[in-house]
Write a protein that holds these residues in place. Structure first.
Motif, PDB file in Angstrom:
ATOM      1  N   THR A  91       0.841  -1.193   0.000  1.00 35.44           N
ATOM      2  CA  THR A  91       0.000   0.000   0.000  1.00 35.44           C
ATOM      3  C   THR A  91       0.878   1.246   0.000  1.00 35.44           C
ATOM      4  OG1 THR A  91      -0.199   0.378   2.393  1.00 35.44           O
ATOM      5  CG2 THR A  91      -1.669  -1.271   1.399  1.00 35.44           C
ATOM      6  N   LEU A  93       0.241   3.820   1.619  1.00 32.94           N
ATOM      7  CA  LEU A  93       0.297   4.353   2.975  1.00 32.94           C
ATOM      8  C   LEU A  93       1.643   4.048   3.616  1.00 32.94           C
ATOM      9  CD1 LEU A  93      -3.269   3.372   4.263  1.00 32.94           C
ATOM     10  CD2 LEU A  93      -2.473   5.655   3.626  1.00 32.94           C
ATOM     11  N   ASN A 150      -5.620   1.862  -1.506  1.00 32.46           N
ATOM     12  CA  ASN A 150      -4.280   2.451  -1.412  1.00 32.46           C
ATOM     13  C   ASN A 150      -3.193   1.514  -1.932  1.00 32.46           C
ATOM     14  OD1 ASN A 150      -5.227   4.892   0.007  1.00 32.46           O
ATOM     15  ND2 ASN A 150      -5.617   3.472   1.702  1.00 32.46           N
ATOM     16  N   TRP A 167      -1.566   7.062  -7.305  1.00 33.78           N
ATOM     17  CA  TRP A 167      -2.333   6.759  -6.095  1.00 33.78           C
ATOM     18  C   TRP A 167      -3.687   7.470  -6.178  1.00 33.78           C
ATOM     19  CZ3 TRP A 167      -0.298   8.153  -0.488  1.00 33.78           C
ATOM     20  CH2 TRP A 167      -1.201   7.656   0.470  1.00 33.78           C
ATOM     21  N   TYR A 169      -6.744   8.150  -4.025  1.00 30.74           N
ATOM     22  CA  TYR A 169      -6.896   8.019  -2.573  1.00 30.74           C
ATOM     23  C   TYR A 169      -8.249   8.486  -2.030  1.00 30.74           C
ATOM     24  CZ  TYR A 169      -5.702  13.012  -2.493  1.00 30.74           C
ATOM     25  OH  TYR A 169      -5.686  14.368  -2.708  1.00 30.74           O
TER      26      TYR A 169
END
Length: 252
Positions: A91, A93, A150, A167, A169
């Protein structure tokens, strides 16, 4: 939480020249909104099937690349949804700041037909064309709210050479769905495995390569992964001009 994330993204964009944020207003259930990684904006495309001036198209949650069944470009996309990359995580993140090169030996997926386009008239899901890798960017839960995954994603632009770290999001703007917020970085490129004009990869350019290029052009099928060395004159089109250029190179 969302406001905090947006602040972080804005600060990142200030200090990274090749990083961009954009919210695509793709609220229509029928019209596609076209986006260019060259202009970093929505573009008005009259004939999307025959244009290289767009890289992604958005319609609600659906995303197309300019390739496969969606356009004449060499666009495609990659997603890691199971942690296959060497970093282990899958991911953005976790990996947005860490993963700054295009992973090796990844599988690029071109646009194809998928049966998950919602028909407002019949209230059923019907077939439509989009990119299967980018389709994994979010999912709808039992309350019909979209949840971003993500996942690590890369997009190959219409020219088949430039690659974007991508990405998606968010899906909402003040509660209204279909407003897709994206964060992306440019400056990546497809590493060509062969010399320009070296069709068979033997590190030399000769009549064998000319024969291979002629055969490819006549077949009408040119894969995006060979474009970098088949397109000898680098005009993003493989045709007889590339053959002439290679002949001129060989004869000196």
């Amino acid at each position: 939480m969302k406001r905090k994330l947006l602040i972080i993204l804005l600060l990142s964009s200030i200090y990274m020249q090749d990083e961009y944020l954009f919210t695509v207003p793709a609220t229509s259930y029928s019209d596609w909104i076209y986006f260019s990684f060259t202009t970093h904006n929505v573009v008005n495309i009259q004939d999307p099937d025959n244009s290289l001036d767009w890289d992604l198209a958005f319609q609600r949650k659906h995303i197309r690349t300019n390739g496969g069944l969606s356009g004449l470009g060499n666009g495609a996309a990659f997603v890691d949804s199971v942690g296959n990359l060497e970093v282990g995580s899958y991911t953005w993140l976790d990996e947005w700041q860490n993963l700054n090169t295009v992973p090796e030996n990844i599988t690029w997926l071109e646009d194809t037909e998928l049966n998950d386009f919602y028909d407002l008239t019949t209230h059923t899901f019907v077939q439509g064309i989009k990119n299967p890798a980018l389709n994994a960017w979010g999912w709808f839960d039992a309350t019909y709210a979209l949840n971003p995954t993500n996942y690590v994603m890369f997009v190959k632009c219409a020219n088949g050479q430039d690659i974007v770290k991508f990405w998606a999001y968010d899906y909402y703007d003040n509660g209204a769905g279909g407003n897709v917020s994206i964060r992306y970085q440019t400056g990546y490129s497809f590493e060509c495995p062969n010399l320009a004009g070296d069709m068979n990869g033997d590190d030399s350019i000769n009549v064998i390569d000319i024969v291979a290029l002629v055969t490819m052009i006549l077949s009408g099928t040119i894969q995006s992964d060979v474009l970098c060395y088949a397109d000898y004159n680098q005009d993003e089109i493989v045709n007889v001009l590339d053959i002439i250029a290679i002949v001129n190179y060989i004869v000196g």
